[in-house]
Motif scaffolding. Structure first.
Motif, PDB file in Angstrom:
ATOM      1  N   UNK A 477      -0.400  62.700 -33.240  1.00  0.00           N
ATOM      2  CA  UNK A 477       0.604  62.393 -33.344  1.00  0.00           C
ATOM      3  C   UNK A 477       1.720  61.383 -33.541  1.00  0.00           C
ATOM      4  N   UNK A 478       0.871  59.966 -33.158  1.00  0.00           N
ATOM      5  CA  UNK A 478       1.227  59.103 -33.753  1.00  0.00           C
ATOM      6  C   UNK A 478       1.399  58.637 -35.072  1.00  0.00           C
ATOM      7  N   UNK A 479       0.440  59.013 -36.252  1.00  0.00           N
ATOM      8  CA  UNK A 479       0.638  58.929 -37.309  1.00  0.00           C
ATOM      9  C   UNK A 479       1.426  59.940 -37.690  1.00  0.00           C
ATOM     10  N   UNK A 480       2.131  61.440 -37.475  1.00  0.00           N
ATOM     11  CA  UNK A 480       3.413  61.713 -37.785  1.00  0.00           C
ATOM     12  C   UNK A 480       4.568  61.403 -37.325  1.00  0.00           C
ATOM     13  N   UNK A 482       4.911  57.604 -37.282  1.00  0.00           N
ATOM     14  CA  UNK A 482       4.354  56.478 -37.616  1.00  0.00           C
ATOM     15  C   UNK A 482       5.030  56.823 -39.136  1.00  0.00           C
ATOM     16  N   UNK A 483       5.009  57.691 -39.634  1.00  0.00           N
ATOM     17  CA  UNK A 483       5.209  57.927 -41.040  1.00  0.00           C
ATOM     18  C   UNK A 483       6.554  58.253 -40.781  1.00  0.00           C
ATOM     19  N   UNK A 486       9.150  55.192 -41.191  1.00  0.00           N
ATOM     20  CA  UNK A 486       8.993  54.873 -42.443  1.00  0.00           C
ATOM     21  C   UNK A 486      10.382  54.981 -43.277  1.00  0.00           C
ATOM     22  N   UNK A 487      10.613  56.000 -42.956  1.00  0.00           N
ATOM     23  CA  UNK A 487      12.195  56.303 -43.293  1.00  0.00           C
ATOM     24  C   UNK A 487      13.753  55.957 -43.112  1.00  0.00           C
ATOM     25  N   UNK A 488      13.854  54.433 -43.275  1.00  0.00           N
ATOM     26  CA  UNK A 488      15.458  54.138 -43.277  1.00  0.00           C
ATOM     27  C   UNK A 488      16.278  54.556 -42.515  1.00  0.00           C
ATOM     28  N   UNK A 493      12.055  58.388 -32.828  1.00  0.00           N
ATOM     29  CA  UNK A 493      11.029  59.604 -32.877  1.00  0.00           C
ATOM     30  C   UNK A 493      11.187  60.560 -31.115  1.00  0.00           C
ATOM     31  N   UNK A 494      10.530  61.549 -31.035  1.00  0.00           N
ATOM     32  CA  UNK A 494      10.122  61.322 -29.831  1.00  0.00           C
ATOM     33  C   UNK A 494       9.698  62.828 -30.043  1.00  0.00           C
TER      34      UNK A 494
END
Length: 631
Positions: A477-480, A482-483, A486-488, A493-494
C-alpha cells in the motif's frame, strides 16, 4: 362494407391533405412520446419477472435505530433455514471485485458474486451450457456469462477451460463448468459466479463469517405459499433473541421485502446499483398519459372542426336513406385509421431515435424490444381504442344531425359542439401548463443536485478500485502511494474502505458518557488512512486531522458535526468540547480519543439527511485508492 368505409376514409383524408397532415402530425408526436416513455416504463416494470418463483422470493434486510441495510450476516442463513418452516430455501450472495489472470493477461473484474449452491434452485437465470443440477457445488468450478466466455476464450468452447482468480492475495485456479445468461432486467448483474467455499477459505477476515453482527452478504429466501408476513417478522426477532440474546434482539430488526420491490421500491443502504425508482416510473407514466391526452384532445377538436364542414355530405346521405349507425361507423373508421396509422409511424420514429433514447436513459434497448410482438400488439390495440374514443364524440355529433336542421344558420348541435370544443381546449391548456410546471420542477431538482455543495471536493479525483487486493500488505500500500505521488500532477493519495456515495460500514461505538448502556450505538464508519480528509478537501472545524508522524493517531478518531450532536443528546460536554473525548469501537475493541471534528458532508444520497460519521484507521478494510490531480 368495411372495405368501402376504408376507401371513403382515404379519399376524405386525401381531399383535406393539409388539414389531415396537421392532425396526423400532432397524433404522431403524441404517440411517439407515449411509446418512448412507455418503452422505458415497460422495461423498468419488467425487472426480475423472468424468475418462475418470483412471487415467493424475498430479500432479507436489517435495521438498527439509525440505519436500514440490504445486507445481513452470513452466519444467520443456516439456522434460519433450519428453524423457520416458512422458509423453503435460502441463498446468500457476496459481491466481490477480484483479479482474473489468464496466461500473461490480468483483468480487474468488478461483477463477481460468491453464492451458495442453492442459487439456481431459487433463481431462474438461463443456463446455456453445463449441467444445471451441479452448479456451484464444486469449490473449484465457476460459472461465467456469454460475454465473459467471448472475452476470455473467443469462439472456442469455454467449458473445461481454466482461469486463475486472486482471492484476497492468493491465486486460485477455477474450471469453467457452465455458461449462464444474466438478463439486463435483473437487479443482480453478474459476470462470474463463484462457489462460496474457497471465498471463505481465503478470506482476509474469516471471523466475519461466524459473527452475528457483521453485515456483508445478501440473503434471499424462497418462502412457502401463503405464509403470514407479520408472524414471520415476529419469528425473526425471536430468532435473534434465541441466538444472540437481548443485545442482538434490541439492536437489530430484520425484515423481508418481495423480489418485485428490490429494484424499484427499495431505499436501503448497500442496494445493488444501478437501481430504479417507482416514483420516477409513476411520474413518467403520468407524463406519458398527459402528453397522449393532449394529443387526443387536439385530434378531437380538429376532427370535429373538419366534420362540421361536411354537414351537406351528411345531409345528402341521410336523405338517401343512411341511418345513424352508418354515419357513425364511417367517422369511426376515419378516426381509427388515422390513429392506427399514427401508431405505426410512431413505432418507426421510436426505432429511428432508439440510439438517442439509449443515451438519454442509460438503457440498451434493441430493435427487438420495439418490435416485440407483445409491445406491437398492445400499441396497435391502444391506437385503435384511442381512435375509437377520440372519434366517437365528433361521429355522434355528425350522426345526430337531422337533414332539415342542417340548413339553419346556427343548428343547436353545432352550438353545443363549439361549446364542447372550447371546454376541451381549456382542459388541454390546463394539462399542458401542469406538465410544463412539473417539467420545470424536475429541472430545478436536477439542477439543485448538480450544483449542491456536497461538502467535499469531487473534481479532479480519480478512484482506483480493488485496493483490497493489497490492503492486508502495508508495504504494498505504501509503495503504491509513493509511486503515485512521484507524478507531479497528483497532489494527494488516500486509501479507504469506501468513498462518498458508495455506502459505509455500520460499526458499534460506546462514546464517553455512554459506558452504562448495554447496547452500543451503530454508526456509519469509513476506515481510512491519514490522507483521506486532505484528499477530499473536507473541512476540519475543530481539532486537527490524522497525522502520519504521530503514532498514537492509529487509535484516534475523527467525527462529523452530526455525531457531536448525537452524543450531546446524552452528555452535553460533547457539544462544548468534543476533543479528547474517548470512543470505544466494539468490533475491533479499539479505544481512543477524538482528535478532530469535520464539517458535515454528503457521504450518502442527497435524499438522506447527513447521519453521524466516524473516520478512523483500519488498513485491512482499505478497498479503494483515491488520487487528487491538478486541473
Amino acid at each position: 362494407m368495411i372495405h368501402n368505409y376504408l376507401k371513403l376514409a382515404l379519399r376524405n383524408l386525401w381531399k383535406q391533405k393539409l388539414f389531415s397532415a396537421i392532425n396526423f402530425t400532432g397524433l404522431i408526436l403524441g404517440f411517439s412520446a407515449f411509446l418512448m416513455i412507455g418503452l422505458y416504463v415497460w422495461d423498468e416494470l419488467s425487472f426480475d419477472n423472468f424468475h418462475d418463483k418470483k412471487n415467493r422470493i424475498y430479500r432479507l434486510w436489517d435495521a438498527t435505530a439509525t440505519r436500514h441495510v440490504a445486507m445481513t450476516p452470513y452466519v444467520w442463513s443456516v439456522p434460519l433455514n433450519n428453524e423457520l418452516p416458512e422458509i423453503e430455501n435460502i441463498v446468500t450472495i457476496q459481491h466481490l471485485s477480484l483479479i482474473v489472470k489468464q496466461d500473461d493477461d490480468v483483468y480487474a473484474e468488478t461483477e463477481m458474486f460468491a453464492a451458495d449452491s442453492t442459487f439456481f434452485e431459487i433463481f431462474d437465470f438461463p443456463v446455456l451450457r453445463g449441467n444445471p443440477q451441479n452448479l456451484l457445488k464444486d469449490p473449484n468450478r465457476l460459472i461465467i456469462t456469454p460475454e465473459m466466455a467471448t472475452k476470455y476464450f473467443g469462439n472456442t468452447n469455454p467449458i473445461g477451460q481454466t482461469l486463475e482468480i486472486n482471492i484476497f492475495g492468493t491465486f486460485v485456479s477455477f474450471e469453467v463448468s457452465a455458461i449462464a445468461a444474466c438478463p439486463e432486467n435483473s437487479h443482480i448483474q453478474f459476470d462470474f459466479l463463484l462457489p462460496y467455499e474457497l471465498i471463505k477459505k481465503y478470506s482476509f477476515n474469516p471471523p466475519a463469517y461466524e459473527n452475528w453482527r457483521t453485515h456483508f452478504v445478501y440473503t434471499y429466501l424462497l418462502m412457502t405459499p401463503d405464509f403470514d408476513h407479520a408472524a414471520f417478522k415476529t419469528k425473526l426477532k425471536q430468532f435473534l433473541l434465541k441466538h444472540g440474546g437481548k443485545t442482538l434482539y434490541d439492536r437489530y430488526t430484520p425484515n423481508i421485502q418481495p423480489l418485485s420491490h428490490v429494484y424499484l421500491k427499495s431505499n436501503l443502504e448497500f442496494d445493488f446499483q444501478p437501481k430504479g425508482s417507482i416514483k420516477n416510473v409513476k411520474i413518467l407514466t403520468v407524463a406519458a398519459i398527459g402528453l397522449l391526452v393532449i394529443a387526443i384532445i387536439n385530434f378531437v377538436n380538429l376532427m370535429t372542426s373538419q366534420y362540421l364542414r361536411r354537414v351537406k355530405e351528411i345531409a345528402i346521405k341521410r336523405a338517401m336513406g343512411s341511418d345513424k349507425s352508418a354515419i357513425l361507423l364511417q367517422f369511426l373508421v376515419e378516426s381509427s385509421l388515422m390513429a392506427v396509422a399514427s401508431v405505426i409511424v410512431a413505432v418507426g420514429i421510436t426505432l429511428f431515435f432508439l440510439p438517442q433514447l439509449n443515451d438519454f436513459t442509460g438503457k440498451t434497448f434493441q430493435i427487438t424490444h420495439v418490435l416485440n410482438p407483445g409491445f406491437i400488439v398492445i400499441s396497435l390495440i391502444t391506437g385503435l381504442i384511442i381512435g375509437c374514443l377520440a372519434g366517437i364524440y365528433p361521429a355522434f355529433v355528425m350522426a345526430s344531425y337531422k337533414p332539415v336542421c342542417i340548413l339553419r344558420s346556427k343548428p343547436a348541435n353545432r352550438v353545443k359542439s363549439v361549446l364542447t370544443r372550447k371546454i376541451l381546449v381549456i382542459f388541454q391548456f390546463i394539462l399542458a401548463v401542469v406538465l410544463l410546471m412539473a417539467t420545470g420542477t424536475i429541472n430545478e431538482q436536477v439542477d439543485f443536485m448538480l450544483k449542491k455543495d456536497l461538502g467535499f471536493n469531487q473534481d479532479q479525483v480519480i478512484v482506483i478500485n480493488d485496493a483490497g487486493q493489497i490492503s492486508s500488505h502495508p508495504d504494498k500500500t505504501n509503495l503504491l502511494r509513493e509511486e503515485l505521488l512521484k507524478n507531479v500532477s497528483i497532489h494527494a493519495v488516500s486509501a479507504s474502505s469506501s468513498y462518498p456515495g458508495t455506502g459505509t460500514w455500520s460499526v458499534g461505538y460506546k462514546p464517553e458518557g455512554y459506558e452504562d448502556i448495554e447496547q452500543s450505538l451503530s454508526l456509519s464508519t469509513i476506515f481510512a488512512d491519514h490522507d483521506f480528509i486532505n484528499t477530499y478537501d473536507i473541512e476540519i472545524i475543530k481539532g486537527r486531522d490524522l497525522n502520519r508522524q504521530i503514532q498514537s493517531d492509529s487509535n484516534a478518531y475523527l467525527i462529523n458535526e452530526a455525531a457531536v450532536q448525537l452524543f450531546s443528546a446524552r452528555d452535553n460536554s460533547w457539544k462544548t468540547n468534543p476533543l479528547n473525548k474517548l470512543l470505544e469501537e466494539t468490533y475491533l475493541k479499539k479505544k481512543g480519543p477524538v482528535i478532530g471534528v469535520f464539517k458535515n458532508f454528503h457521504f450518502e444520497s442527497l435524499e438522506r439527511k447527513i447521519n453521524p460519521l466516524i473516520i478512523h484507521i483500519y488498513s485491512e478494510y482499505f478497498f479503494f485508492h483515491t488520487n487528487q490531480t491538478e486541473q
